[in-house]
Enzyme design. Structure first.
Site, PDB file in Angstrom:
ATOM      1  N   LYS A   7      11.012   4.812  12.209  1.00  0.00           N
ATOM      2  CA  LYS A   7       9.348   4.674  12.235  1.00  0.00           C
ATOM      3  C   LYS A   7       8.876   5.772  10.964  1.00  0.00           C
ATOM      4  O   LYS A   7       9.628   6.489  10.733  1.00  0.00           O
ATOM      5  CB  LYS A   7       9.013   5.041  13.572  1.00  0.00           C
TER       6      LYS A   7
ATOM      7  N   ARG B 201       2.677  10.070  27.810  1.00  0.00           N
ATOM      8  CA  ARG B 201       2.064   9.382  26.727  1.00  0.00           C
ATOM      9  C   ARG B 201       1.878   7.864  27.170  1.00  0.00           C
ATOM     10  O   ARG B 201       0.652   7.818  27.525  1.00  0.00           O
ATOM     11  CB  ARG B 201       3.131   9.530  25.581  1.00  0.00           C
TER      12      ARG B 201
ATOM     13  N   HIS C 239      11.089   8.466  27.831  1.00  0.00           N
ATOM     14  CA  HIS C 239      11.214   9.633  26.573  1.00  0.00           C
ATOM     15  C   HIS C 239      10.980  11.022  27.045  1.00  0.00           C
ATOM     16  O   HIS C 239      10.314  11.367  27.987  1.00  0.00           O
ATOM     17  CB  HIS C 239      10.094   9.157  25.467  1.00  0.00           C
TER      18      HIS C 239
ATOM     19  N   ARG D 261      18.506   6.838  21.363  1.00  0.00           N
ATOM     20  CA  ARG D 261      17.766   6.491  20.158  1.00  0.00           C
ATOM     21  C   ARG D 261      17.844   7.847  19.294  1.00  0.00           C
ATOM     22  O   ARG D 261      17.058   8.959  19.787  1.00  0.00           O
ATOM     23  CB  ARG D 261      16.241   6.439  20.832  1.00  0.00           C
TER      24      ARG D 261
ATOM     25  N   TYR E  89      -7.236  27.890  -9.017  1.00  0.00           N
ATOM     26  CA  TYR E  89      -8.556  27.706  -7.853  1.00  0.00           C
ATOM     27  C   TYR E  89      -8.965  28.904  -7.387  1.00  0.00           C
ATOM     28  O   TYR E  89      -8.087  29.555  -6.653  1.00  0.00           O
ATOM     29  CB  TYR E  89      -8.550  26.477  -7.144  1.00  0.00           C
TER      30      TYR E  89
ATOM     31  N   CYS F 290      -2.720  23.003  -6.035  1.00  0.00           N
ATOM     32  CA  CYS F 290      -3.838  22.269  -6.334  1.00  0.00           C
ATOM     33  C   CYS F 290      -3.291  20.678  -5.837  1.00  0.00           C
ATOM     34  O   CYS F 290      -2.239  20.625  -5.264  1.00  0.00           O
ATOM     35  CB  CYS F 290      -3.881  22.278  -7.792  1.00  0.00           C
ATOM     36  N   MET F 291      -4.111  19.736  -6.120  1.00  0.00           N
ATOM     37  CA  MET F 291      -3.796  18.268  -5.725  1.00  0.00           C
ATOM     38  C   MET F 291      -2.464  18.006  -6.060  1.00  0.00           C
ATOM     39  O   MET F 291      -1.858  17.298  -5.647  1.00  0.00           O
ATOM     40  CB  MET F 291      -4.922  17.726  -6.081  1.00  0.00           C
ATOM     41  N   ASP F 292      -2.394  18.146  -7.686  1.00  0.00           N
ATOM     42  CA  ASP F 292      -1.131  17.501  -8.263  1.00  0.00           C
ATOM     43  C   ASP F 292      -0.227  18.649  -9.100  1.00  0.00           C
ATOM     44  O   ASP F 292       0.997  18.367  -9.499  1.00  0.00           O
ATOM     45  CB  ASP F 292      -1.733  16.403  -9.256  1.00  0.00           C
TER      46      ASP F 292
HETATM   47  N1  PMH Z   1      12.197   7.372  21.017  1.00  0.00           N
HETATM   48  C1  PMH Z   1      11.089   7.763  20.873  1.00  0.00           C
HETATM   49  C2  PMH Z   1      10.065   6.903  21.882  1.00  0.00           C
HETATM   50  C3  PMH Z   1      10.484   8.527  20.001  1.00  0.00           C
HETATM   51  O1  PMH Z   1       8.965   8.729  20.120  1.00  0.00           O
HETATM   52  C4  PMH Z   1      11.259   9.314  19.054  1.00  0.00           C
HETATM   53  C5  PMH Z   1      10.690  10.373  18.178  1.00  0.00           C
HETATM   54  C6  PMH Z   1      12.521   9.362  19.265  1.00  0.00           C
HETATM   55  C7  PMH Z   1      13.008   8.234  20.092  1.00  0.00           C
HETATM   56  C8  PMH Z   1      13.529   9.677  18.280  1.00  0.00           C
HETATM   57  O2  PMH Z   1      13.710  11.153  18.541  1.00  0.00           O
HETATM   58  P1  PMH Z   1      14.498  12.324  17.618  1.00  0.00           P
HETATM   59  O3  PMH Z   1      13.874  11.845  16.258  1.00  0.00           O
HETATM   60  O4  PMH Z   1      14.171  13.713  18.225  1.00  0.00           O
HETATM   61  O5  PMH Z   1      15.746  11.682  17.747  1.00  0.00           O
HETATM   62  N2  PMH Z   1       9.186  10.650  18.328  1.00  0.00           N
HETATM   63  C9  PMH Z   1       8.491  11.570  18.010  1.00  0.00           C
HETATM   64  C10 PMH Z   1       7.400  11.876  18.045  1.00  0.00           C
HETATM   65  O6  PMH Z   1       6.496  10.921  18.871  1.00  0.00           O
HETATM   66  N3  PMH Z   1       6.797  13.026  17.519  1.00  0.00           N
HETATM   67  O7  PMH Z   1       7.833  13.523  17.017  1.00  0.00           O
HETATM   68  C11 PMH Z   1       8.923  12.748  17.240  1.00  0.00           C
END
Ligand code: PMH
Length: 373
Positions: free
Chosen positions: A41, A139, A169, A222, A268, A315-317
């Site tokens: 993600k 969550r 999770h 995961r 700045y 700065c921005m850039d």
């Molecule tokens: N599964 C879920 C549902 C997650 O949200 C995340 C990471 C992972 C697995 C992977 O975790 P890891 O990167 O620690 O291995 N999610 C997030 C989050 O929502 N904010 O920080 C990490």
């Protein structure tokens, strides 16, 4: 997702062999048969979703996980067959797209299933779903057995959906104290056992749980942050069962060099005042629009293996750094990564900003061209 042409010398160099090695080590760490869900993600935590997905799949991942429908469709356009799980909530309006593109959804409400069933009589094919259990993260997810049963039966009742998995999770797997983690684990196991039949894929572990806790492999893990060679926390870092190889470096080149007189000011607000006569100053083409946020004023970069401090406001850039010696325009600069005997890590940036490496990796904006090794 990134620049296709690149003239500016500011680049994130992503070492795909490091990611491959990390995933191979992560695979060896778990039992044969346990599946790997590669969490890609947020554009693979800033590393590039397509490139990381390809390497993770080659190294043994069997499923990809993203947060949003947009991320799922972006990956599906390139990877036609691989299972893709959306970890977040999706609107009912996305369901026909999920059916068309074979994208697995996370569900946590019987009401949502009923709503979709009212809106759509048929779909191109049944949409696979994973039930999310909120075992203590607070969550998304069903929190009590009755909710779980209602959801399970709502899925059973309709031909629109097909139950493929159930997951939870952890909120504290990266901490030393196991108490809250154990409570979550027990709650999750109880919930799964209450189902009439075990879904194909039961999964719970993130990086921290898989690497430093016991008994949570179930059918899949995961892995996110560890694929990128970063540790979830200082505690996990200290207890890593094998080394992780950071994949991201950030590099640029000096675009301007000048010698300043004592008392001159920089940036700045003219907040930095030159302390010594004849101080050398370099300008670097990277700024807060690239993710080098203003809080990184005072951070050091590496030039010829020596640390040089960012002076004056970011700065921005562009930023300005105080040079330990004169260098020519075009001199390579490492902002993240090794140079000579020294190294600046994303963790160092995170510590300075009192945040976590996850946020640092995601912060690097798409304007920074990614180069893949
Ligand atoms: N599964 C879920 C549902 C997650 O949200 C995340 C990471 C992972 C697995 C992977 O975790 P890891 O990167 O620690 O291995 N999610 C997030 C989050 O929502 N904010 O920080 C990490």
């Amino acid at each position: 997702m990134y620049n296709t042409m690149s003239f500016r010398p500011t680049k994130a160099v992503i070492d795909l062999t490091a990611i491959r090695k990390n995933v191979e080590n992560l695979r060896e760490h778990i039992a044969i048969g346990t599946e790997i869900i590669a969490v890609v993600k947020a554009n693979a935590y800033g590393h590039g979703d397509l490139e990381v997905s390809r390497v993770a799949l080659e190294a043994g991942a069997s499923m990809l996980a993203v947060a949003t429908p947009e991320e799922a469709l972006h990956i599906r356009a390139t990877f036609k067959e691989v299972p893709i799980l959306i970890l977040g909530a999706v609107p009912a309006a996305f369901v026909p797209y999920a059916a068309q593109h074979n994208i697995t959804l996370t569900v946590f409400s019987a009401h949502w299933i009923d709503e979709v069933s009212r809106q759509y009589q048929t779909l191109e094919q049944p949409v696979k779903v994973h039930i999310k259990v909120d075992s203590g993260m607070g969550r998304i997810g069903v929190t009590i057995e009755q909710e779980l049963q209602e959801l399970y039966h709502a899925i059973e009742k309709t031909t629109l959906f097909e139950l493929d998995g159930i997951f939870t999770h952890f909120a504290t797997a990266d901490e030393e104290n196991p108490e809250y983690y154990e409570q979550q684990k027990t709650k999750f196991i109880t919930m799964v056992k209450s189902l009439p039949a075990k879904p194909r894929l039961v999964h719970a572990a993130n990086t921290a749980a898989a690497l430093v806790k016991d008994g949570v492999e179930f059918d899949a893990v995961r892995y996110g942050i560890s694929m990128y060679g970063l540790s979830p926390s200082a505690y996990v870092e200290k207890h890593l069962p094998f080394p992780l190889y950071p994949a991201m470096q950030v590099q640029t080149e000096v675009v301007h060099v000048k010698k300043l007189h004592k008392g001159q000011h920089v940036g700045y607000g003219a907040t930095y005042e030159v302390e010594q006569e004849g101080e050398w100053l370099a300008t670097l083409p990277i700024g807060y629009a690239d993710g080098l946020v203003r809080g990184l004023q005072g951070q050091e970069v590496l030039i010829r293996g020596v640390r040089a401090e960012i002076v004056g406001r970011v700065c921005m850039d562009q930023i300005m750094v105080k040079l330990p010696f004169q260098v020519p325009v075009g001199e390579p600069v490492t902002l993240i990564g090794k140079q000579g005997d020294d190294e600046v890590t994303l963790q160092e940036w995170a510590d300075r900003l009192q945040t976590i490496v996850y946020e640092m990796a995601c912060l690097l904006s798409p304007r920074v061209t990614r180069i893949y090794l």
